[in-house]
Design a protein around this motif. Structure first.
Motif, mmCIF file in Angstrom:
data_model
loop_
_atom_site.group_PDB
_atom_site.id
_atom_site.type_symbol
_atom_site.label_atom_id
_atom_site.label_comp_id
_atom_site.label_asym_id
_atom_site.label_seq_id
_atom_site.Cartn_x
_atom_site.Cartn_y
_atom_site.Cartn_z
ATOM 1 N N ASP A 1 12.806 55.893 -14.515
ATOM 2 C CA ASP A 1 11.472 55.351 -14.777
ATOM 3 C C ASP A 1 11.508 53.820 -14.791
ATOM 4 O OD1 ASP A 1 8.794 55.253 -15.372
ATOM 5 O OD2 ASP A 1 9.031 55.744 -17.494
ATOM 6 N N MET A 2 12.546 53.257 -15.396
ATOM 7 C CA MET A 2 12.698 51.800 -15.429
ATOM 8 C C MET A 2 12.840 51.229 -14.019
ATOM 9 S SD MET A 2 15.295 51.259 -18.634
ATOM 10 C CE MET A 2 14.998 52.066 -20.212
ATOM 11 N N ASP B 1 -0.218 44.701 -20.920
ATOM 12 C CA ASP B 1 0.928 45.386 -21.509
ATOM 13 C C ASP B 1 1.204 46.668 -20.733
ATOM 14 O OD1 ASP B 1 2.972 46.010 -23.200
ATOM 15 O OD2 ASP B 1 1.704 46.656 -24.865
ATOM 16 N N GLY B 2 2.460 46.884 -20.355
ATOM 17 C CA GLY B 2 2.816 48.062 -19.588
ATOM 18 C C GLY B 2 3.255 49.225 -20.463
ATOM 19 N N ALA B 3 3.337 50.397 -19.855
ATOM 20 C CA ALA B 3 3.755 51.608 -20.558
ATOM 21 C C ALA B 3 5.259 51.604 -20.805
ATOM 22 C CB ALA B 3 3.360 52.836 -19.741
ATOM 23 N N TYR B 4 5.681 52.344 -21.820
ATOM 24 C CA TYR B 4 7.103 52.487 -22.121
ATOM 25 C C TYR B 4 7.779 53.347 -21.046
ATOM 26 C CZ TYR B 4 6.195 50.762 -26.903
ATOM 27 O OH TYR B 4 5.836 50.012 -27.991
ATOM 28 N N SER B 5 9.086 53.167 -20.898
ATOM 29 C CA SER B 5 9.874 53.980 -19.971
ATOM 30 C C SER B 5 10.557 55.118 -20.713
ATOM 31 C CB SER B 5 10.931 53.125 -19.269
ATOM 32 O OG SER B 5 10.341 52.130 -18.480
ATOM 33 N N GLY C 1 11.772 52.555 -11.334
ATOM 34 C CA GLY C 1 10.479 52.710 -10.679
ATOM 35 C C GLY C 1 9.516 51.598 -11.044
ATOM 36 N N LYS C 2 9.603 51.099 -12.282
ATOM 37 C CA LYS C 2 8.720 50.011 -12.705
ATOM 38 C C LYS C 2 9.057 48.709 -11.976
ATOM 39 C CE LYS C 2 7.083 51.424 -17.273
ATOM 40 N NZ LYS C 2 7.473 52.833 -17.250
ATOM 41 N N ILE C 3 10.332 48.493 -11.671
ATOM 42 C CA ILE C 3 10.714 47.297 -10.910
ATOM 43 C C ILE C 3 10.146 47.377 -9.498
ATOM 44 C CG2 ILE C 3 12.642 45.999 -9.930
ATOM 45 C CD1 ILE C 3 12.193 45.612 -12.951
ATOM 46 N N GLN C 4 10.223 48.538 -8.903
ATOM 47 C CA GLN C 4 9.648 48.699 -7.569
ATOM 48 C C GLN C 4 8.127 48.608 -7.624
ATOM 49 O OE1 GLN C 4 11.596 52.385 -6.249
ATOM 50 N NE2 GLN C 4 12.926 51.127 -4.968
ATOM 51 N N ALA C 5 7.537 49.109 -8.720
ATOM 52 C CA ALA C 5 6.085 48.990 -8.890
ATOM 53 C C ALA C 5 5.669 47.529 -9.021
ATOM 54 C CB ALA C 5 5.634 49.785 -10.114
ATOM 55 N N LEU C 6 6.522 46.714 -9.634
ATOM 56 C CA LEU C 6 6.239 45.279 -9.727
ATOM 57 C C LEU C 6 6.173 44.661 -8.335
ATOM 58 C CD1 LEU C 6 5.929 42.527 -11.108
ATOM 59 C CD2 LEU C 6 8.421 42.479 -11.413
#
Length: 206
Positions: free
Chosen positions: A123-124, A114-118, A126-131
């Motif tokens: 931030d959102m 489970d990932g952290a909330y944005s 950034g999470k796509i790039q982190a994926l």
């Protein structure tokens, strides 16, 4: 210039199964999914990267898959999730449209991270790039079987995956001779019915 995506494309070259994303679908997911992901859809469509090892997909085609996997879990009522990407072997990446979190499910052994909330649109994104960084640095190539599977079974179509028969959760073996090329939606739904979805334990074998 999106440096991370450029590196990702170099790492996962030879895209296959490209489908252009219809404008109505883009409009439907605007505001529900990160802007960065929508940009990738507009510029590159849905496709398999790395000859089909990693796929960016149409969430609408996987709504039933998401419903089956989250049924009876706390995720079912916490958020509305959309499957945005998957691996050739059944690693599933779900986006929570209200929490802005990424839920990762390893369907072949029914484990999740489970990932952290944005906290913001940035931030959102950034999470796509982190994926993308995740799939470049962590092994989504189950036991290094992707290349042998392609040679033995052929390339995947956009609606296919490599699955173990019998399934690992039923005592099947994670070897090439037990791999088959299967319809992704149907196989993922079947896998969801074998056991409860549990948190990933980092001592588990990949």
């Amino acid at each position: 210039m999106d440096v991370i995506f450029s590196i990702f494309q170099e790492t996962f070259d030879n895209p296959i199964g490209t489908q252009q994303v219809p404008l109505p679908i883009i409009e439907n997911y605007q505001g529900k999914l990160p802007n960065q992901l929508i940009t990738y859809w507009k510029e590159h469509g849905w496709r398999g990267y790395g000859s089909g090892l990693f796929w960016m997909v149409n969430p609408q085609e996987y709504e039933e898959v998401v419903a089956h996997w989250l049924s009876g879990t706390h995720f079912e009522t916490r958020d509305t999730y959309h499957l945005i990407a998957r691996s050739a072997f059944g690693d599933l990446y779900l986006w929570g449209e209200h929490t802005g979190s990424l839920l990762t499910i390893a369907a072949y052994h029914s484990r999740y991270i489970d990932g952290a909330y944005s906290s913001s649109a940035e931030d959102m994104d950034g999470k796509i790039q982190a994926l993308l960084m995740w799939v470049m640095t962590e092994s989504i190539n189950f036991n290094d079987l992707f290349k042998p599977a392609r040679e033995a079974l052929g390339d995947l179509a956009s609606d296919e995956m490599y699955g173990f028969v019998p399934a690992l959760m039923l005592g099947g073996s994670g070897t090439l001779k037990h791999l088959e090329k299967l319809k992704a939606v149907e196989h993922l739904i079947i896998l969801s019915q074998f056991t409860d979805l549990l948190p990933y334990e980092f001592s588990d074998d990949e």
